[in-house]
Design a protein around this motif. Structure first.
Motif, short mmCIF file in Angstrom:
data_model
loop_
_atom_site.label_atom_id
_atom_site.label_comp_id
_atom_site.label_asym_id
_atom_site.label_seq_id
_atom_site.Cartn_x
_atom_site.Cartn_y
_atom_site.Cartn_z
N GLY A 275 0.80 -1.21 0.00
CA GLY A 275 0.00 0.00 0.00
C GLY A 275 0.84 1.26 0.00
O GLY A 275 2.07 1.22 -0.07
N ASP A 276 0.17 2.42 0.10
CA ASP A 276 0.88 3.69 0.01
C ASP A 276 1.08 4.37 1.36
O ASP A 276 1.55 5.50 1.44
N ILE A 277 0.74 3.69 2.47
CA ILE A 277 0.90 4.26 3.80
C ILE A 277 2.12 3.62 4.48
O ILE A 277 2.32 2.40 4.39
N PHE A 278 2.92 4.45 5.14
CA PHE A 278 4.07 3.96 5.90
C PHE A 278 3.95 4.52 7.32
O PHE A 278 3.95 5.72 7.52
N VAL A 279 3.83 3.62 8.29
CA VAL A 279 3.71 4.01 9.70
C VAL A 279 5.06 3.79 10.37
O VAL A 279 5.60 2.68 10.31
N ALA A 280 5.59 4.83 11.01
CA ALA A 280 6.93 4.72 11.60
C ALA A 280 6.97 5.32 12.99
O ALA A 280 6.37 6.36 13.26
N GLU A 281 7.68 4.64 13.86
CA GLU A 281 7.98 5.19 15.18
C GLU A 281 9.07 6.25 15.01
O GLU A 281 10.10 5.99 14.39
N ALA A 282 8.83 7.44 15.56
CA ALA A 282 9.75 8.57 15.37
C ALA A 282 10.44 8.88 16.70
O ALA A 282 9.82 9.38 17.63
N ASP A 283 11.72 8.57 16.77
CA ASP A 283 12.49 8.62 18.01
C ASP A 283 13.06 10.02 18.25
O ASP A 283 13.84 10.52 17.44
#
Length: 462
Positions: free
Chosen positions: A159-167
């Protein structure tokens, strides 16, 4: 359709490839077709999962582990400058890329959601990854913890969504350009990198300033640090607030505990939604509302996303049930900051009813203990009894005068029943001597205290 391999990252070498953040990026690159290699200090389930994904992983750090044809060397802030593989990269002229830059490259061409905050990042990122997957949106994601198995902290989705933890710990979240950013809370932590709350606020302001034009900041209306950040950002970025506060844009009207779950009711755009959160604790319920609000900001119908959030059943080390023996449940908690410790202990108190709560706490970092040891001790007063181990140093050198005794003294001053144990090998026997049927035992901390759960269960079963 998700993009392919970033330029110059077709043959990456990761120093510390088994780390939570590093392993996820390595896995996604391998899934995109890169020839991934790296090194780590020891064998682990994560290392085995990376090998299964096609990566070459060496144990130990040595110059010869770095191939001459590596296209780049990926490092985190934890890698010391005298690392032999880093020195070899300099000799060969191989570019060195920070972990955050590698992750930012993976997000290019997609619709990123970046999840930030002092606490709750891993849980909220995981909730989004699972619920978006439930809806068939096939997101990519990079999380700071495993969902259900080693190596499940990352995925290259179609898909076109990227979920990332932002440190925020080393300001590396300034690298990202999200369409939607989440800020769960803002507190002083990571004392080796931030000297004051003003520096923390400035760092989060920079992060919010990276949101793409037309994007949205989703931020807590309940947490005072988040409210102060909202005030500082007024007029600079589109903001949607969430929480129990009366002025929240997405308002939580009820969180009803139901054993190890919660039923949550929110008002969003005039619509009342009630949904289940399949993990205990008010703080996790609010994480789910943050995820719901972010999804809505991305254009996903809240009425569809809300029930999908129930599919999230936890992430490793976030109040993870390790097992039960002799009538005693052993639960693992990653909490290492006083706010996290308090939240998890309150969640266990609410879920456990009359159960006694016994904690095995391992402080994480000398600098954090120096600054927050008193508050850690006060948090332990919420348990019925605690055992405190020596400080887990991680990347830090000792600080004279800073020991677990700072926490123990504060805990006893707050009326807590606390015992110091210096030898980790003694813990299973100590807990077996303390625990009674019906008790809950929490192994708590960000270090290797997590390894004690199975050993405690073995001893209890004898």
């Amino acid at each position: 359709m998700a993009p392919g391999l970033p330029a110059a990252m077709d043959r990456p070498h990761f120093i510390g490839i088994g780390g939570a953040g590093m392993s996820g990026i390595a896995k996604i690159l391998a899934q995109r077709g890169a020839k991934v290699a790296g090194s780590d200090a020891k064998e682990s389930a994560t290392v085995e999962a990376l090998r299964a994904a096609g990566a070459t992983v060496h144990i130990g750090h040595a110059a010869e582990h770095l191939a001459d044809d590596a296209s780049c060397v990926v490092v985190s802030s934890a890698i010391r400058k005298d690392n032999p593989e880093l020195a070899r990269a300099a000799e060969l002229g191989i570019p060195v890329v920070h972990r955050s830059d590698a992750l930012a490259a993976l997000m290019e061409g997609l619709r990123p959601i970046a999840v930030a905050g002092t606490h709750g990042k891993t849980t909220t990122t995981s909730m989004l990854a699972v619920s978006l997957g439930e809806l068939g949106l096939k997101p990519s994601y990079a999380i700071g913890g495993d969902l259900d198995a080693p190596g499940s902290n990352a995925l290259h989705g179609e898909g076109d969504i990227f979920v990332a933890e932002a440190d925020e710990s080393d300001r590396s979240f300034h690298t990202y350009a999200p369409e939607v950013a989440i800020v769960l809370n803002v507190e002083l932590d990571h004392h080796a990198n931030y000297a004051s709350m003003d520096e923390i606020y400035e760092s989060f302001e920079t992060f919010a300033g990276k949101i793409v034009p037309g994007g949205t900041l989703v931020i807590s209306a309940d947490h005072e640090g988040a409210r102060e950040l909202t005030r500082r950002l007024a007029g600079k970025v589109k903001t949607v607030t969430y929480g129990a506060a009366e002025d929240a844009d997405v308002r939580v009207t009820a969180v009803v505990p139901q054993g190890l779950k919660s039923e949550v009711t929110v008002l969003l755009d005039g619509q009342e939604l009630t949904f289940t959160v399949s993990v205990p604790g008010r703080h996790y319920a609010l994480n789910a509302v943050a995820a719901l609000t972010a999804g809505a900001a991305l254009g996903i119908p809240a009425a569809e996303l809300a029930p999908a959030l129930a599919a999230y059943t936890g992430v490793k080390r976030r109040l993870q049930l390790k097992g039960e023996a002799a009538g005693v449940q052993v639960i693992d908690s990653y909490a290492h900051h006083p706010t996290e410790m308090t939240a998890d202990l309150e969640a266990m108190r609410a879920a456990g009813g009359d159960s006694r709560i016994l904690v095995v706490f391992q402080p994480h970092l000398f600098s954090r203990t120096q600054e927050l040891g008193k508050e850690m001790g006060q948090a332990l007063a919420l348990a019925d009894a605690s055992v405190v181990l020596d400080i887990y140093p991680a990347r830090e050198d000792p600080i004279p005068g800073v020991t677990s005794e700072l926490i123990i003294e504060a805990a006893r001053a707050a009326g807590a029943d606390v015992t110091a144990v210096h030898d980790k090998a003694e813990i299973p026997a100590v807990i077996a001597g303390m625990a009674k049927p019906g008790d809950l035992v929490l192994t708590m901390g960000a270090g290797d205290v997590t390894d004690l759960g199975p050993l405690i269960l073995d001893r209890l079963s004898q």
